[in-house]
Design an enzyme around this catalytic site. Structure first.
Site, short mmCIF file in Angstrom:
data_model
loop_
_atom_site.label_atom_id
_atom_site.label_comp_id
_atom_site.label_asym_id
_atom_site.label_seq_id
_atom_site.Cartn_x
_atom_site.Cartn_y
_atom_site.Cartn_z
CG ASP A 180 -1.77 1.25 1.29
OD1 ASP A 180 -2.72 1.36 0.49
OD2 ASP A 180 -1.49 2.13 2.15
CD GLU A 264 -3.39 1.26 -2.93
OE1 GLU A 264 -4.49 1.58 -2.44
OE2 GLU A 264 -2.34 1.90 -2.75
CG ASP A 363 -0.66 3.61 5.74
OD1 ASP A 363 -1.64 4.04 5.10
OD2 ASP A 363 0.16 4.36 6.29
#
Length: 398
Positions: A180, A264, A363
């Protein structure tokens, strides 16, 4: 992976800069020919025709004849490749090359193999019409058929061999990691590790601000302005080197430890765009506040965190093992029960699920969701990770 730091003498620097000027001139001249084409005109000159024009120009102009024909001809070949890549849709349109910004040239053929090792620390490369230039051996010299010499804005010279290193083999453990990316924490792993990209220290940031204020007071074209600009460029180069070093080390470590790396699927170019102005309907010609300065600070934080460079290097080193996951609602979804709500994330660093009471670093919780490949569907629902027959449990807080 195959770039080395060069240490030319003052006379060699002048000769290398002359090669850079010739390569830039030939590139811009070819770009001008290509840009002047219209549908009612004949096709622009091909690479072979441009080489013939270059030979004729070298016979007329002594300053062009004094340079290396290999450097000038390779600039034409590079431009021809850039045009082909543009029409193929893989690269952008070729742009103009500017002095002090695009300083470099390429050597191919038999001249690219003239490299000798002096000792354990130093080696030398024979550049046409320059001589033997020393460079530091920071790694083994690869077997390449071409190399490129560049000069950055700080004045450092580098030698890069055109060799693509093989990807790092997978460890074979079957482990999957989620990454992340954020601004406060550059990269949070699903294993609980928090990685931060280093930048300028507080003292260096204060010095950068001081130099920028001095720059605003300097007269344009003065020697003092050039010295201040060089000092600012050295600070930015230092931050860029640290960021690149962190990206290389982090990507290598992840490629060696995990079989599958999930990140991501972020559109960084769209995320870092400046906000559009908001016209004031009551006052024509005036604009409403659009938080431009706040967005500029966010864009700066995203760019200095090395988001794009980390994923790009992961795709190079762990080829075929990088998977991109839809980032929608990964930071609002509980990694334990799957409950999704905006209230789950109390702050930037704290995640507390309103359904089951699970508390973790925000996170790391998002990284766990990314590692599991959990993304929302078209109806904004997340797949259930607990039994559907289980009775709802009330959250209890102390």
């Amino acid at each position: 992976m195959s770039r080395f730091r060069m240490y030319p003498t003052l006379a060699q620097q002048a000769a290398l800069l002359e090669h850079c000027r010739h390569a830039r001139y030939v590139w811009n001249l070819a770009l001008e020919q290509w840009s002047m084409w219209t549908r009612d005109k004949r096709p622009t000159p091909s690479f072979a025709e441009q080489c013939r024009q270059l030979t004729a120009a070298r016979a007329v102009f002594g300053w062009l004849r004094a340079g290396s024909q290999t450097v000038q001809q390779q600039a034409l070949r590079d431009f021809d490749r850039a045009v082909r890549n543009f029409y193929a849709g893989t690269h952008r349109r070729p742009m103009w090359r500017r002095a002090d910004l695009h300083e470099g040239f390429r050597i191919v053929g038999g001249q690219a193999s003239r490299v000798v090792k002096l000792n354990r620390t130093w080696a030398a490369v024979n550049v046409p019409k320059v001589g033997w230039v020393r460079f530091r051996l920071s790694r083994a010299i690869p077997a390449a058929k071409s190399y490129r010499i560049t000069r950055d804005r700080v004045g450092r010279w580098h030698l890069a061999f055109a060799v693509v290193p093989p990807p790092i083999p997978a460890p074979g453990t079957g482990e999957v990691v989620g990454v992340d990316r954020g601004v406060t924490v550059s990269a949070a792993l699903s294993t609980g590790e928090l990685l931060s990209c280093p930048g300028l220290s507080n003292r260096e940031q204060e010095r950068c601000k001081h130099l920028q204020r001095r720059l605003s007071r300097c007269r344009r074209g003065s020697n003092r302005r050039q010295r201040v600009r060089a000092a600012i460029a050295r600070l930015y180069a230092r931050a860029r080197d640290r960021r690149k070093d962190w990206v290389e080390k982090t990507s290598t470590d992840l490629a060696r430890r995990f079989d599958v790396i999930r990140v991501e699927d972020l559109r960084i170019a769209q995320m870092t765009r400046r906000p559009k102005p908001k016209p004031d309907p009551e006052r024509p010609g005036r604009y409403l506040p659009n938080r431009r300065r706040a967005k500029a600070g966010l864009n700066r934080g995203i760019l200095v965190s090395g988001w794009g460079g980390l994923v790009a290097r992961l795709e190079d080193k762990a080829a075929g093992r990088v998977e991109k996951v839809n980032p929608a609602y990964t930071s609002q979804t509980c990694s334990v029960c799957g409950h999704r709500a905006p209230d789950n994330r109390e702050s930037q660093a704290v995640f507390r699920c309103a359904g089951c009471g699970h508390q973790a670093n925000a996170d790391v919780n998002a990284a766990v969701n990314i590692a599991a490949g959990r993304a929302v569907s078209a109806r904004r629902e997340t797949p259930a990770r607990i039994s559907l027959k289980r009775e709802p449990q009330l959250a209890t807080f102390a």
